[in-house]
Design a protein around this motif. Structure first.
Motif, PDB file in Angstrom:
ATOM      1  N   GLY A  17       0.804  -1.217   0.000  1.00  0.00           N
ATOM      2  CA  GLY A  17       0.000   0.000   0.000  1.00  0.00           C
ATOM      3  C   GLY A  17       0.836   1.265   0.000  1.00  0.00           C
ATOM      4  O   GLY A  17       0.304   2.363  -0.164  1.00  0.00           O
ATOM      5  N   LEU A  18       2.143   1.153   0.186  1.00  0.00           N
ATOM      6  CA  LEU A  18       2.988   2.347   0.270  1.00  0.00           C
ATOM      7  C   LEU A  18       3.273   2.918  -1.118  1.00  0.00           C
ATOM      8  O   LEU A  18       3.197   2.199  -2.119  1.00  0.00           O
ATOM      9  N   PRO A  19       3.624   4.191  -1.191  1.00  0.00           N
ATOM     10  CA  PRO A  19       4.013   4.765  -2.477  1.00  0.00           C
ATOM     11  C   PRO A  19       5.177   3.969  -3.078  1.00  0.00           C
ATOM     12  O   PRO A  19       5.997   3.414  -2.338  1.00  0.00           O
ATOM     13  N   LEU A  20       5.244   3.935  -4.404  1.00  0.00           N
ATOM     14  CA  LEU A  20       6.248   3.092  -5.050  1.00  0.00           C
ATOM     15  C   LEU A  20       7.675   3.487  -4.678  1.00  0.00           C
ATOM     16  O   LEU A  20       8.551   2.630  -4.549  1.00  0.00           O
ATOM     17  N   LEU A  21       7.901   4.788  -4.466  1.00  0.00           N
ATOM     18  CA  LEU A  21       9.256   5.214  -4.094  1.00  0.00           C
ATOM     19  C   LEU A  21       9.654   4.652  -2.726  1.00  0.00           C
ATOM     20  O   LEU A  21      10.804   4.264  -2.519  1.00  0.00           O
ATOM     21  N   GLU A  71       9.339  -0.408  12.898  1.00  0.00           N
ATOM     22  CA  GLU A  71       8.004   0.188  12.903  1.00  0.00           C
ATOM     23  C   GLU A  71       6.998  -0.689  12.171  1.00  0.00           C
ATOM     24  O   GLU A  71       5.888  -0.920  12.655  1.00  0.00           O
ATOM     25  N   ALA A  79      -1.442  -4.369  15.516  1.00  0.00           N
ATOM     26  CA  ALA A  79      -2.755  -4.216  14.879  1.00  0.00           C
ATOM     27  C   ALA A  79      -3.496  -5.552  14.901  1.00  0.00           C
ATOM     28  O   ALA A  79      -4.686  -5.616  14.640  1.00  0.00           O
ATOM     29  N   PRO A 130     -11.739  -2.494  19.766  1.00  0.00           N
ATOM     30  CA  PRO A 130     -12.698  -1.421  19.516  1.00  0.00           C
ATOM     31  C   PRO A 130     -14.016  -1.701  20.226  1.00  0.00           C
ATOM     32  O   PRO A 130     -14.422  -2.864  20.318  1.00  0.00           O
ATOM     33  N   MET A 141     -12.864   1.279  13.309  1.00  0.00           N
ATOM     34  CA  MET A 141     -12.020   1.529  14.491  1.00  0.00           C
ATOM     35  C   MET A 141     -10.819   0.586  14.504  1.00  0.00           C
ATOM     36  O   MET A 141     -10.382   0.135  15.564  1.00  0.00           O
ATOM     37  N   ASP A 169      -4.890  -0.493  11.529  1.00  0.00           N
ATOM     38  CA  ASP A 169      -4.151  -0.819  10.301  1.00  0.00           C
ATOM     39  C   ASP A 169      -4.953  -0.406   9.069  1.00  0.00           C
ATOM     40  O   ASP A 169      -4.421   0.198   8.139  1.00  0.00           O
ATOM     41  N   GLU A 212       0.231   8.626   2.349  1.00  0.00           N
ATOM     42  CA  GLU A 212       1.367   7.681   2.352  1.00  0.00           C
ATOM     43  C   GLU A 212       1.250   6.648   3.485  1.00  0.00           C
ATOM     44  O   GLU A 212       2.232   6.313   4.149  1.00  0.00           O
ATOM     45  N   SER A 213       0.039   6.141   3.705  1.00  0.00           N
ATOM     46  CA  SER A 213      -0.203   5.138   4.757  1.00  0.00           C
ATOM     47  C   SER A 213       0.310   5.593   6.118  1.00  0.00           C
ATOM     48  O   SER A 213       0.784   4.777   6.908  1.00  0.00           O
ATOM     49  N   ALA A 214       0.224   6.888   6.378  1.00  0.00           N
ATOM     50  CA  ALA A 214       0.684   7.447   7.657  1.00  0.00           C
ATOM     51  C   ALA A 214       2.192   7.273   7.839  1.00  0.00           C
ATOM     52  O   ALA A 214       2.690   7.290   8.964  1.00  0.00           O
ATOM     53  N   ALA A 215       2.924   7.106   6.743  1.00  0.00           N
ATOM     54  CA  ALA A 215       4.375   6.939   6.856  1.00  0.00           C
ATOM     55  C   ALA A 215       5.128   8.074   6.154  1.00  0.00           C
ATOM     56  O   ALA A 215       6.297   7.942   5.824  1.00  0.00           O
ATOM     57  N   ARG A 256      -5.826   0.501  -5.560  1.00  0.00           N
ATOM     58  CA  ARG A 256      -5.146   0.467  -4.268  1.00  0.00           C
ATOM     59  C   ARG A 256      -4.932   1.882  -3.716  1.00  0.00           C
ATOM     60  O   ARG A 256      -4.765   2.083  -2.525  1.00  0.00           O
ATOM     61  N   ASN A 304      -2.357   3.917  -4.284  1.00  0.00           N
ATOM     62  CA  ASN A 304      -0.996   4.376  -3.984  1.00  0.00           C
ATOM     63  C   ASN A 304      -0.222   4.893  -5.182  1.00  0.00           C
ATOM     64  O   ASN A 304       0.874   5.408  -5.039  1.00  0.00           O
ATOM     65  N   SER A 305      -0.786   4.757  -6.384  1.00  0.00           N
ATOM     66  CA  SER A 305      -0.132   5.406  -7.518  1.00  0.00           C
ATOM     67  C   SER A 305      -1.147   5.664  -8.628  1.00  0.00           C
ATOM     68  O   SER A 305      -2.172   4.995  -8.717  1.00  0.00           O
ATOM     69  N   SER A 334      11.483  12.265  -7.434  1.00  0.00           N
ATOM     70  CA  SER A 334      11.705  11.864  -8.829  1.00  0.00           C
ATOM     71  C   SER A 334      10.400  11.492  -9.537  1.00  0.00           C
ATOM     72  O   SER A 334      10.288  11.608 -10.752  1.00  0.00           O
ATOM     73  N   ASP A 335       9.377  11.056  -8.795  1.00  0.00           N
ATOM     74  CA  ASP A 335       8.115  10.686  -9.451  1.00  0.00           C
ATOM     75  C   ASP A 335       7.103  11.836  -9.420  1.00  0.00           C
ATOM     76  O   ASP A 335       5.922  11.629  -9.719  1.00  0.00           O
TER      77      ASP A 335
END
Ligand SMILES: Cc1cc2nc3c(=O)[nH]c(=O)nc-3n(C[C@H](O)[C@H](O)[C@H](O)COP(=O)(O)OP(=O)(O)OC[C@H]3O[C@@H](n4cnc5c(N)ncnc54)[C@H](O)[C@@H]3O)c2cc1C
Ligand code: SF4
Lengths: 184, 537
Positions: free
Chosen positions: A88-92, A160, A168, A181, B77, B80, B89-92, B252, B254-255, B399-400
């Motif tokens: 799910g993260l950005p590709l970079l 992390e 989670a 929850p 609630m 993840d 950015e998924s909180a990152a 998804r 993310n891009s 770069s992107d």
């Protein structure tokens, strides 16, 4: 399990270097990947999964279930969680994590220099050595002239994501006193 | 998100079922070109708010949002799920040197969908500073008063009278004991069940985010929402914008995919938040949009450091409204800026957030997690941007083409961070803490005020050692009357490009010195009304 790439590296280099370095390092084998609970891995390779299976217990320590059977299961879940999280993260960012794994996976014989610098454990089954390696990265100088902030940042990322995947997971909640929850 | 749904009556979901105009662009299969009076880019505090005002004045409005449309029934609630779906950015997201972790919303509703509902008017000292030092007009305390009142009414901002959870009451108690001032925080909620999950999306539509207020308002007035579409660049001709180019995001999220969406509008309202709005201007590579190279500069964070305490009683800070008490003692007593001021508040304490915030691993980390129910946590928000040394950060493009933020922490702000570690520890011990742990790589867990004081004095105040965070990104398109020193004027209008406005938290020329949402509601309401009148006449 040795990947084919690593086998190749070993056969090409073992003759000279193994002899010279045997005394300093034990086996550099990448640990085998645990089964993936039917998850279709997109990011993590077998080698990454093998390494995570060794890192996660040291990172999470007493936070994991005590029964060996439960522990083995949740480690598999953590690894699946890792794959989902990274996808799910950005590709970079994914590319950065790939780089991190390539340092961790690197067979020390081929990549002797970075290994010496990075201190990646030679024996992935010695949890004390893994802990030492993690602490080296954790307390590495973020302004190091040689590695820059990479080891410290790599440590933070590794830890992390592993923490996130475990805490989670409802199976961790008993341990950290969380009843989950509220039910609506 | 999983398909399981809450049993709550979800009027927002119903509205969409009954025909509010919405396009999920990840489903698009061909290029699309649309025309409208106004396109609003971003659906957070600024964008959602402005969209409703413009649409209700009879203008045709399209709202573009990079994040997904999720409504109360989708909020489970679960940390993840929420961090990966609803956060940038998924909180990152991190600053360039990785020293500060940045939380921003990325969903229909923007930051208001996952924020903690703390509502403050802009502190008078901030408004005065803008008027006197930053050449801003129309932002005096008196001029803003009706806009705060307006925002408080629209977003049901009220005093929170329920009793605080133990995390917040510990802050109150510690301040009482030390004789320093503290207060109760107003919140933008209606029918709040005091669950404590504001940060993962309110499952009962109690939080008055733009997702449940102004966006439905805009849609009812005929506006169209396009979700999962990233605005990429403006095309200009003869100094004016002629079209906005967007790209659909993949499923998804993310891009971007190859699918283009082009919007031609009479007016373009940029509301993609700090970092997001400057990024679109920078990507467009037009001299007219960035004539003095100021776009992205003066980006502020209220850098946050953290102190954990083990209390002799259960705190269970995961439950109960997360942020209801604060102390401005270290703002009020430092307003001359000789020493850096900081605001003290509390965060929610769900386990994933706690586990990823602490530094370290192994036995020590696990021990703290085991004691998590007894954990009390304070956060200190540095008031950045009011001192010549505190000039904030700069947005740049990776770069992107996605944005990053280069934010070097000034020595001035570091002083405030060290002082804040000590102030937080003192409050925690005064409230009865058994032990205090400053969240810093080189810190331990200390069982007396004397020990912690000694330790804090010796901690290196350095990036990646002190753990820093931000949930308040502000600035990057600073406003002011001088076109050489600011990007937009005091009405959010771009100095050079006539059919462009910026209506979000990126226009602030300093940090707010308090949680920014209400300031964004108030200022963008003021701007949007003026723009609507001008466009209609
Ligand atoms: C966890 C958390 C807790 C917070 N708690 C509080 C609080 O209690 N009180 C308070 O006052 N403030 C709080 N804040 C801050 C507050 O939510 C923000 O300051 C506010 O939402 C900012 O409003 P904005 O309009 O500037 O931007 P946002 O609300 O961030 O909205 C910008 C929107 O634009 C979208 N976007 C970005 N780039 C593009 C693009 N290229 N194309 C299309 N869309 C794009 C984003 O996805 C986002 O949805 C909190 C923030 C966080 C993250
Ligand atoms: S505390 Fe109130 S506003 Fe926040 S999630 Fe719970 S019910 Fe919603």
């Amino acid at each position: 399990m040795l990947t084919r790439r690593n086998l190749f590296k070993q056969s090409a280099f073992s003759a000279i270097t193994m002899l010279a370095l045997e005394s300093c390092y034990s086996s550099p084998e990448i640990p085998p990947a645990p089964d993936g609970l039917g998850h279709d891995f997109e990011f993590l390779t077998l080698a990454d999964r093998g390494i995570l299976s060794k890192l996660a217990p040291v990172i999470l320590a007493e936070g994991l279930p005590t029964s060996e059977e439960q522990k083995a299961l949740v480690i598999k879940e953590i690894i699946v969680g890792w794959d989902i999280a990274v996808n799910g993260l950005p590709l970079l960012t994914q590319a950065e994590i790939r780089k991190l794994f390539s340092v961790l996976d690197s067979n020390f014989i081929l990549s002797l220099t970075p290994r010496l610098l990075t201190g990646v454990p030679a024996a992935w089954d010695d949890s004390k050595e893994i802990d030492e390696f993690l602490n080296n990265w954790r307390f590495s100088d973020p302004k190091s002239l040689i590695t820059g902030n990479e080891l410290r940042v790599g440590y933070m990322g590794m830890v992390e994501i592993t923490m996130a995947c475990w805490y989670a997971n409802p199976r961790s909640w008993d341990f950290c006193g969380y009843t989950g929850p509220p039910v609506l | 998100m999983s398909k399981k749904q809450n049993k709550i009556h979800d009027f927002v979901a119903e509205g969409f079922e009954q025909g509010w105009k919405h396009l999920d662009s990840s489903q698009l299969t061909s290029e699309k070109t649309l025309e409208t009076d106004v396109v609003v880019i971003g659906s957070g505090a600024g964008g959602g708010n402005a969209a409703e005002i413009l649409a209700k004045e009879g203008l045709s409005v399209i709202v573009i949002e990079e994040g997904p449309l999720h409504t109360a029934k989708d909020f489970h609630m679960k940390e993840d799920e929420a961090y990966s779906e609803l956060y940038q950015e998924s909180a990152a997201r991190q600053t360039k040197d990785r020293g500060i972790k940045i939380f921003q919303g990325r969903m229909v509703g923007g930051g208001t969908g996952i924020n903690w509902t703390a509502s403050f008017r802009t502190p008078p000292t901030t408004l005065n500073y803008w008027t006197k030092e930053m050449d801003v007009k129309g932002f005096s305390v008196d001029e803003m008063q009706p806009w705060f009142e307006w925002a408080e009414k629209r977003y049901k901002i009220q005093e929170w009278t329920d009793s605080p959870n133990a995390n917040n009451s510990t802050l109150e108690k510690g301040c009482e004991k030390l004789g320093i001032s503290w207060g109760k925080i107003s919140r933008n909620v209606s029918g709040c069940l005091n669950l404590g999950y504001c940060g993962t999306g309110c499952p009962v539509n109690a939080k008055q985010s733009t997702l449940v207020t102004s966006i439905p308002g805009a849609l009812k007035a005929g506006a169209m929402l396009i979700s999962k579409a990233r605005a990429e660049t403006f095309d200009l001709r003869k100094g004016n914008i002629v079209q906005l180019k967007c790209r659909a995001m993949n499923a998804r999220g993310n891009s971007p995919s190859d699918q283009l969406i082009k919007i031609k509008a009479r007016h373009y309202v940029l509301a993609s938040g700090a970092i997001g709005s400057p990024a679109i201007l920078l990507r467009s590579e037009s001299k007219s949009l960035n004539p003095h190279g100021l776009v992205g500069t003066r980006t502020f964070l209220h850098p946050v450091n953290i102190s954990g305490a083990i209390m002799p009683f259960p705190v269970n800070g995961e439950y109960g409204a997360p942020q209801t008490s604060y102390s401005d003692h270290y703002v009020d007593t430092r307003i001359d800026n000789k020493k850096p001021g900081f605001k003290l508040e509390c965060p929610p304490l769900q386990p994933m957030l706690v586990a990823t915030t602490l530094d370290g691993h192994g036995k020590t980390h696990a021990e703290i997690m085991k004691q998590r129910p007894f954990l009390q946590v304070l956060i200190a928000l540095q008031r950045d941007g009011f001192h010549p040394e505190s000039t904030g950060g700069k947005v740049y493009l990776k770069s992107d083409g996605t944005p990053g933020l280069d934010y070097p922490v000034s020595n001035y702000v570091w002083k405030g961070i060290r002082d804040a570690f000590l102030a937080m520890a003192e409050i925690q011990f005064a409230a009865g803490a058994k032990a205090v742990a400053p969240v810093h790589r080189d810190a331990g867990i200390y069982s007396s005020p004397r020990e912690v004081k000694h330790a804090i004095a010796g901690l290196p105040m350095e990036i990646l050692k002190a753990r820093l965070f931000s949930a308040h990104v502000m600035g990057g398109c600073p406003m002011g009357e001088d076109p050489v020193k600011s990007v937009v004027n005091s009405n959010g209008r771009h100095h050079e490009v006539e059919n462009l406005s910026v209506f979000d938290g990126s226009i602030f020329p300093t940090s707010i010195g308090a949680n920014p949402m209400e300031t964004i509601f108030a200022s963008t309401a003021k701007f949007a009304g003026d723009l609507a009148r001008e466009m209609i006449n």
